[in-house]
Write a protein that holds these residues in place. Structure first.
Motif, PDB file in Angstrom:
ATOM      1  N   PHE A  28      -5.457  -5.565   4.268  1.00 27.58           N
ATOM      2  CA  PHE A  28      -5.855  -4.166   4.329  1.00 27.58           C
ATOM      3  C   PHE A  28      -5.659  -3.570   2.939  1.00 27.58           C
ATOM      4  O   PHE A  28      -4.572  -3.645   2.371  1.00 27.58           O
ATOM      5  CB  PHE A  28      -5.033  -3.384   5.358  1.00 27.58           C
ATOM      6  N   VAL A  29      -6.722  -2.993   2.380  1.00 31.30           N
ATOM      7  CA  VAL A  29      -6.666  -2.394   1.054  1.00 31.30           C
ATOM      8  C   VAL A  29      -6.831  -0.881   1.222  1.00 31.30           C
ATOM      9  O   VAL A  29      -7.915  -0.401   1.549  1.00 31.30           O
ATOM     10  CB  VAL A  29      -7.774  -2.962   0.135  1.00 31.30           C
ATOM     11  N   SER A  30      -5.741  -0.172   1.034  1.00 27.57           N
ATOM     12  CA  SER A  30      -5.768   1.282   1.166  1.00 27.57           C
ATOM     13  C   SER A  30      -6.714   1.852   0.116  1.00 27.57           C
ATOM     14  O   SER A  30      -6.604   1.545  -1.076  1.00 27.57           O
ATOM     15  CB  SER A  30      -4.357   1.843   0.994  1.00 27.57           C
ATOM     16  N   THR A  31      -7.660   2.678   0.571  1.00 28.26           N
ATOM     17  CA  THR A  31      -8.741   3.154  -0.282  1.00 28.26           C
ATOM     18  C   THR A  31      -8.949   4.652  -0.077  1.00 28.26           C
ATOM     19  O   THR A  31      -9.055   5.106   1.057  1.00 28.26           O
ATOM     20  CB  THR A  31     -10.052   2.394   0.059  1.00 28.26           C
ATOM     21  N   ASP A  32      -9.032   5.396  -1.178  1.00 26.64           N
ATOM     22  CA  ASP A  32      -9.239   6.840  -1.078  1.00 26.64           C
ATOM     23  C   ASP A  32     -10.699   7.196  -1.388  1.00 26.64           C
ATOM     24  O   ASP A  32     -11.532   6.311  -1.611  1.00 26.64           O
ATOM     25  CB  ASP A  32      -8.264   7.596  -1.983  1.00 26.64           C
ATOM     26  N   TYR A  33     -10.998   8.507  -1.429  1.00 27.38           N
ATOM     27  CA  TYR A  33     -12.379   8.967  -1.673  1.00 27.38           C
ATOM     28  C   TYR A  33     -12.938   8.439  -2.989  1.00 27.38           C
ATOM     29  O   TYR A  33     -14.078   7.988  -3.054  1.00 27.38           O
ATOM     30  CB  TYR A  33     -12.438  10.494  -1.710  1.00 27.38           C
ATOM     31  N   THR A  34     -12.145   8.541  -4.045  1.00 30.00           N
ATOM     32  CA  THR A  34     -12.618   8.118  -5.357  1.00 30.00           C
ATOM     33  C   THR A  34     -12.935   6.627  -5.365  1.00 30.00           C
ATOM     34  O   THR A  34     -13.996   6.216  -5.838  1.00 30.00           O
ATOM     35  CB  THR A  34     -11.561   8.442  -6.427  1.00 30.00           C
ATOM     36  N   GLN A  35     -12.046   5.828  -4.808  1.00 33.72           N
ATOM     37  CA  GLN A  35     -12.266   4.383  -4.775  1.00 33.72           C
ATOM     38  C   GLN A  35     -13.469   4.020  -3.914  1.00 33.72           C
ATOM     39  O   GLN A  35     -14.256   3.151  -4.288  1.00 33.72           O
ATOM     40  CB  GLN A  35     -11.012   3.678  -4.253  1.00 33.72           C
TER      41      GLN A  35
END
Length: 186
Positions: A28-35
């Motif tokens: 699981f790769v935590s990803t935000d809006y920018t990413q």
């Protein structure tokens, strides 16, 4: 296998539940809006990779996971229609939530009022169904559970208005496999 997303996303939660139910190893790769805007043409989560395969929507991810495990994804037209209806309500509610965070509310824009009415009409229709109390039978049911749970977590709706849906969510919250993925547990 890599699943990119946020723990609070109901779309990502659905994928995480299916991966866990299938006992698949994944990162699981935590990803935000920018990413997500940089790494996915859809500019949203989840997105997924498995060797050379790249998928950019939770529905395609779920279909891939189910098919590769020999399971069906929305096996009948009725299940798929239900899944699509729930998905429409979920996607609309998420968009309304994000717009409100930017200061734009349904009270300000008549089109958004129509969108809010769409969500309420779908929930009223779904409230006419007798839902399972112990097992989620298909991805349409699982998508509904993820939606209702997220909507309560984000204080987007009061499920008490729809007693059948309230009972369904209460039953799902008693299932460890569902409760253990609640967005508040991040």
């Amino acid at each position: 296998m890599k699943l990119f997303g946020s723990y609070t996303s109901p779309f990502v939660r659905h994928c995480r539940i299916v991966l866990a139910q299938q006992q698949r190893q994944f990162e699981f790769v935590s990803t935000d809006y920018t990413q997500s805007a940089q790494q996915s043409p859809a500019m949203r989560v989840p997105f997924f990779s498995d060797n050379d395969l790249k998928l950019h929507d939770s529905s395609s991810i779920l279909r891939y996971l189910r098919n590769s495990a020999g399971q069906s994804f929305c096996a009948t037209p009725e299940q798929f229609d239900l899944y699509c209806m729930v998905n429409t309500a979920l996607d609309t509610t998420v968009n309304l939530f994000l717009l409100e965070r930017d200061g734009i509310t349904a009270a300000d824009v008549s089109y958004l009022q129509r969108q809010q009415s769409r969500v309420e009409a779908i929930l009223s229709e779904l409230n006419q169904i007798t839902w399972p109390e112990t097992e989620v039978e298909n991805d349409a049911h699982l998508r509904l559970a993820c939606f209702l749970s997220w909507a309560q977590f984000r204080e987007r709706l009061d499920v008490q208005q729809w007693p059948q849906l309230q009972g369904f969510l209460a039953a799902m919250n008693q299932q460890a496999w569902f409760a253990n993925t609640h967005p508040a547990l991040t």
